[in-house]
Design a protein around this motif. Structure first.
Motif, PDB file in Angstrom:
ATOM      1  N   TYR A  33      21.007  31.655  47.496  1.00  0.00           N
ATOM      2  CA  TYR A  33      21.040  32.479  45.873  1.00  0.00           C
ATOM      3  C   TYR A  33      20.833  34.028  45.991  1.00  0.00           C
ATOM      4  N   GLY A  34      22.168  33.851  45.402  1.00  0.00           N
ATOM      5  CA  GLY A  34      23.065  35.868  45.610  1.00  0.00           C
ATOM      6  C   GLY A  34      23.131  36.693  44.464  1.00  0.00           C
ATOM      7  N   GLY A  35      22.579  37.229  44.796  1.00  0.00           N
ATOM      8  CA  GLY A  35      23.365  38.745  43.879  1.00  0.00           C
ATOM      9  C   GLY A  35      23.859  39.585  43.752  1.00  0.00           C
ATOM     10  N   LEU A  36      24.797  39.996  43.149  1.00  0.00           N
ATOM     11  CA  LEU A  36      25.796  41.329  43.412  1.00  0.00           C
ATOM     12  C   LEU A  36      25.447  42.785  42.458  1.00  0.00           C
ATOM     13  N   SER A  37      25.716  43.593  42.747  1.00  0.00           N
ATOM     14  CA  SER A  37      25.531  45.244  41.881  1.00  0.00           C
ATOM     15  C   SER A  37      26.493  45.534  42.292  1.00  0.00           C
ATOM     16  N   ALA A  38      26.324  46.626  41.342  1.00  0.00           N
ATOM     17  CA  ALA A  38      27.461  47.708  41.435  1.00  0.00           C
ATOM     18  C   ALA A  38      27.425  48.432  40.322  1.00  0.00           C
ATOM     19  N   PRO A  39      27.615  50.165  40.043  1.00  0.00           N
ATOM     20  CA  PRO A  39      27.372  51.040  39.773  1.00  0.00           C
ATOM     21  C   PRO A  39      28.497  50.437  38.244  1.00  0.00           C
ATOM     22  N   PRO A  78      35.017  43.697  38.025  1.00  0.00           N
ATOM     23  CA  PRO A  78      36.199  43.826  37.674  1.00  0.00           C
ATOM     24  C   PRO A  78      37.140  44.001  39.031  1.00  0.00           C
ATOM     25  N   SER A  79      36.875  44.317  39.965  1.00  0.00           N
ATOM     26  CA  SER A  79      37.679  43.950  41.055  1.00  0.00           C
ATOM     27  C   SER A  79      37.275  42.904  41.999  1.00  0.00           C
ATOM     28  N   GLY A  80      37.050  41.599  40.803  1.00  0.00           N
ATOM     29  CA  GLY A  80      36.387  40.897  41.651  1.00  0.00           C
ATOM     30  C   GLY A  80      37.966  39.590  41.949  1.00  0.00           C
ATOM     31  N   LEU A  81      38.581  39.099  42.701  1.00  0.00           N
ATOM     32  CA  LEU A  81      38.859  38.222  43.409  1.00  0.00           C
ATOM     33  C   LEU A  81      38.352  36.582  42.717  1.00  0.00           C
ATOM     34  N   PRO A  82      39.452  36.132  42.060  1.00  0.00           N
ATOM     35  CA  PRO A  82      38.990  34.936  41.088  1.00  0.00           C
ATOM     36  C   PRO A  82      38.970  33.921  42.082  1.00  0.00           C
ATOM     37  N   GLY A  83      40.118  33.164  43.579  1.00  0.00           N
ATOM     38  CA  GLY A  83      39.691  32.302  44.348  1.00  0.00           C
ATOM     39  C   GLY A  83      40.640  32.371  44.713  1.00  0.00           C
ATOM     40  N   PRO A 131      32.861  49.576  45.341  1.00  0.00           N
ATOM     41  CA  PRO A 131      31.761  49.982  45.706  1.00  0.00           C
ATOM     42  C   PRO A 131      30.804  48.878  45.178  1.00  0.00           C
ATOM     43  N   ALA A 132      30.324  47.595  46.111  1.00  0.00           N
ATOM     44  CA  ALA A 132      29.404  46.738  45.213  1.00  0.00           C
ATOM     45  C   ALA A 132      28.871  46.883  46.892  1.00  0.00           C
ATOM     46  N   VAL A 133      27.803  45.894  46.496  1.00  0.00           N
ATOM     47  CA  VAL A 133      26.612  45.388  47.224  1.00  0.00           C
ATOM     48  C   VAL A 133      25.797  43.720  47.070  1.00  0.00           C
ATOM     49  N   ALA A 134      26.426  43.014  47.863  1.00  0.00           N
ATOM     50  CA  ALA A 134      26.192  41.402  47.467  1.00  0.00           C
ATOM     51  C   ALA A 134      24.816  41.332  48.594  1.00  0.00           C
ATOM     52  N   GLN A 143      21.459  38.125  53.947  1.00  0.00           N
ATOM     53  CA  GLN A 143      22.658  38.393  54.086  1.00  0.00           C
ATOM     54  C   GLN A 143      22.706  40.005  53.981  1.00  0.00           C
ATOM     55  N   ARG A 144      23.281  40.898  53.463  1.00  0.00           N
ATOM     56  CA  ARG A 144      23.761  41.768  52.575  1.00  0.00           C
ATOM     57  C   ARG A 144      24.767  42.644  53.331  1.00  0.00           C
ATOM     58  N   MET A 145      25.987  42.857  51.942  1.00  0.00           N
ATOM     59  CA  MET A 145      27.522  43.332  52.164  1.00  0.00           C
ATOM     60  C   MET A 145      28.053  44.593  51.465  1.00  0.00           C
ATOM     61  N   THR A 146      28.390  45.421  52.201  1.00  0.00           N
ATOM     62  CA  THR A 146      28.728  46.622  50.945  1.00  0.00           C
ATOM     63  C   THR A 146      30.449  46.455  51.650  1.00  0.00           C
ATOM     64  N   THR A 147      30.675  46.995  49.949  1.00  0.00           N
ATOM     65  CA  THR A 147      32.556  47.629  50.197  1.00  0.00           C
ATOM     66  C   THR A 147      32.683  48.817  49.620  1.00  0.00           C
TER      67      THR A 147
END
Length: 440
Positions: free
Chosen positions: A290-296, A375-380, A260-263, A252-256
Motif C-alpha cells: 500500500y503506497g501513498g504520495l503527498s506533495a505541496p 506534475p513532475s512524475g516520470l511516466p515509466g 518536494p514529495a514524500v512517498a 519505507q519513506r522516501m523524500t525528494t
C-alpha cells in the motif's frame, strides 16, 4: 567496467556470504545442519548472495592492490550528442581489503579509489571512491547483529551501481536508472537484530537508510536528490532442516528535492525458503503493498499493488550462480512518485581452471508510475545492462581481466536520455595485489 568497481570485485573475492548458502568443499549433496541454531533465509537477512565460487572464498587477511584499466566506449556522450561519439578511457585505481572472521564475529572493510581520464573527452575526467563495511556479531548462538554501510562517489557511466548485487531480500533497493557522467554520491546503511526464542522459531527487526545526491543537479536533468528510510520486522519458522517459513512487515519513506514529495510504502510479505543442500537454496515471497504520495499543491494519492519475489543461489567449488526477480510497489530512488516495478538480476561465475574464471551478469528493470497525474512524475520506462568477462590469474599477485558491457535505457520523458541512450564498452585491466594472512 570502471577500475574502481573492478578493484572492488577482485578485492572483495574474499568476502564471506554469511547466510545465503553454506558452501561445502565439493559443492556436493551435503544437507543443512539440523542443529539448534537456525538460519536466516535470504528474504530476511538482507545480505546479497555470494559473488564468487567457493574455492575463491578467503577470510582473515589484509590486502592492498592497484589496478590499471584501458577501455573503449562507442558512445561517451550518452543521451546528449545527436550522433554517438566514441573515445578511449584509462584509469588507475588503488584499493585495500581488511577481513577477519571468527565463530562469533565477522568484520570486512573494502576501500577503492581511482582517477579516470579520457583521450579526447577530457571534460569527463573524474575521481571516484567507494567504501563498504560489514560487521556481524553473534552475542550468543541465538542472538545475532548485522551492520553494513556502503559509500560511493562517482561520475562514471559503468561504475554506477545499476541493479546492485543479487539479493533475495524483499527490502532490496535497486537503482534502475543511470545518469550518464553525472557527479553523484550514494550512501546506504542497514542494521538487523535477530533473536531465536525457540528451537525452531525466530523474531527480528531491521532498519535501513539511503541517500542519493547530485552535487550539480543540472548534470542529471529530470532526476532528484533522494533520502530513503525504512524498517521491517519478521517472524521466521523452521519447518525442517530443509524448509523455512515466515512473514515480514515492511515500511519505507522516501523524500525528494528539488521537487518536494514524500512517498510512503507499507507491505506485508509471506515467504518460504528451501535448502537443497549447504550450497544451494531458493526463496519465494508474496504479499500486498500500500503506497501513498503527498506533495505541496497536489492532492494526496494512494494505491494497492500485489508484490512477489523469487530468488535462488548456488555456490559450488567451481561454479557460482545467483538469480532474483521482484515485482512490487516501491519508491524509486531519484524520482518523486510511487512505481510498479519489475526487476531482475542474474550473476554467473565459472572457474574452468585454477587460473581461468569467466563471469556474466545481467540486470533489467521496467517500471510504471502509479501516480501519473503528479506534475513532475516520470511516466515509466525500462533499463537493461549486461556484462561478460574473462579473468586470468597470472601469479598469486597478478591478475588480468577483459570483458564487454552494454547499457540500454529507454525514458522518453527525460532529456538526459533523449538521444542515443545506448552505450557499449570493451575493457582490459591488470591488477596487482599483495595479501597477508591475519588473525591466525
Amino acid at each position: 567496467m570502471r577500475a574502481g568497481i573492478l578493484m572492488a570485485v577482485i578485492l572483495m573475492a574474499g568476502i564471506p556470504g554469511f547466510c545465503q548458502v553454506e558452501p561445502t568443499a565439493t559443492g556436493g549433496a551435503a544437507v543443512p545442519d539440523a542443529d539448534e541454531q537456525m538460519k536466516m533465509p535470504p528474504p530476511v537477512n538482507g545480505i546479497p548472495y555470494p559473488g564468487q565460487t567457493a574455492s575463491d572464498k578467503r577470510s582473515n587477511f589484509l590486502s592492498f592492490g592497484i589496478g590499471v584499466t584501458s577501455a573503449y566506449f562507442d558512445n561517451v556522450l550518452l543521451g546528449i550528442a545527436a550522433q554517438p561519439v566514441g573515445d578511449e578511457m584509462y584509469s588507475i585505481s588503488p584499493g585495500m581489503t581488511y577481513n577477519t572472521e571468527t565463530p562469533r564475529q565477522s568484520r570486512n572493510l573494502v576501500y577503492t579509489s581511482g582517477y579516470t581520464f579520457y583521450q579526447h573527452s577530457t571534460a569527463l575526467n573524474y575521481l571516484d571512491q567507494a567504501a563498504t563495511a560489514t560487521f556481524q556479531e553473534r552475542f550468543t548462538h541465538r542472538v545475532t547483529l548485522n551492520l553494513s554501510d556502503s559509500f560511493v562517489q562517482s561520475s562514471g557511466l559503468f561504475n554506477q551501481s545499476y541493479g546492485g548485487a543479487v539479493s533475495g531480500a524483499v527490502t532490496a533497493q535497486q537503482q534502475l536508472i543511470i545518469a550518464p557522467f553525472a557527479k553523484q554520491i550514494t550512501n546506504t546503511a542497514s542494521a538487523e537484530l535477530s533473536v531465536q526464542y525457540g528451537r525452531d522459531a525466530m523474531l527480528g527487526a531491521s532498519f535501513n537508510a539511503g541517500t542519493l545526491s547530485f552535487p550539480d543537479i543540472s548534470q542529471a536533468q529530470g532526476l532528484n536528490n533522494s533520502q530513503l528510510y525504512g524498517g521491517s520486522a519478521f517472524w521466521n519458522r523452521r519447518l525442517s532442516q530443509y524448509d523455512y517459513l515466515g512473514a515480514i512487515y515492511q515500511v519505507q519513506r522516501m523524500t525528494t528535492s528539488p521537487v518536494p514529495a514524500v512517498a510512503d510504502i507499507e507491505a506485508v510479505w509471506g515467504f518460504y525458503t528451501h535448502y537443497f543442500n549447504r550450497a544451494a537454496s531458493f526463496s519465494i515471497a508474496a504479499g500486498p503493498g500500500y503506497g501513498g504520495l503527498s506533495a505541496p499543491g497536489v492532492a494526496s494519492s494512494h494505491s494497492w499493488t500485489p508484490g512477489a519475489t523469487f530468488s535462488m543461489g548456488w555456490q559450488a567449488s567451481n561454479t557460482n550462480f545467483a538469480l532474483s526477480y521482484m515485482h512490487g510497489e516501491t519508491p524509486m530512488i531519484g524520482f518523486p512518485g510511487i512505481f510498479s516495478t519489475d526487476t531482475g538480476l542474474v550473476s554467473v561465475t565459472q572457474k574452468f581452471h585454477q587460473s581461468w574464471n569467466a563471469s556474466a551478469s545481467g540486470s533489467y528493470g521496467n517500471f510504471s508510475n502509479l501516480v501519473p497525474q503528479f506534475p513532475s512524475g516520470l511516466p515509466g520506462g525500462h533499463s537493461a545492462m549486461g556484462s561478460i568477462s574473462i579473468q586470468y590469474v597470472m601469479s598469486p599477485n597478478l591478475t588480468t581481466q577483459g570483458g564487454y558491457t552494454r547499457l540500454h535505457q529507454s525514458y522518453s520523458s527525460l532529456t538526459t536520455f533523449a538521444q542515443n541512450p545506448d552505450s557499449d564498452e570493451v575493457f582490459i585491466s591488470v591488477v596487482y595485489q599483495f595479501r597477508k594472512s591475519i588473525g591466525r
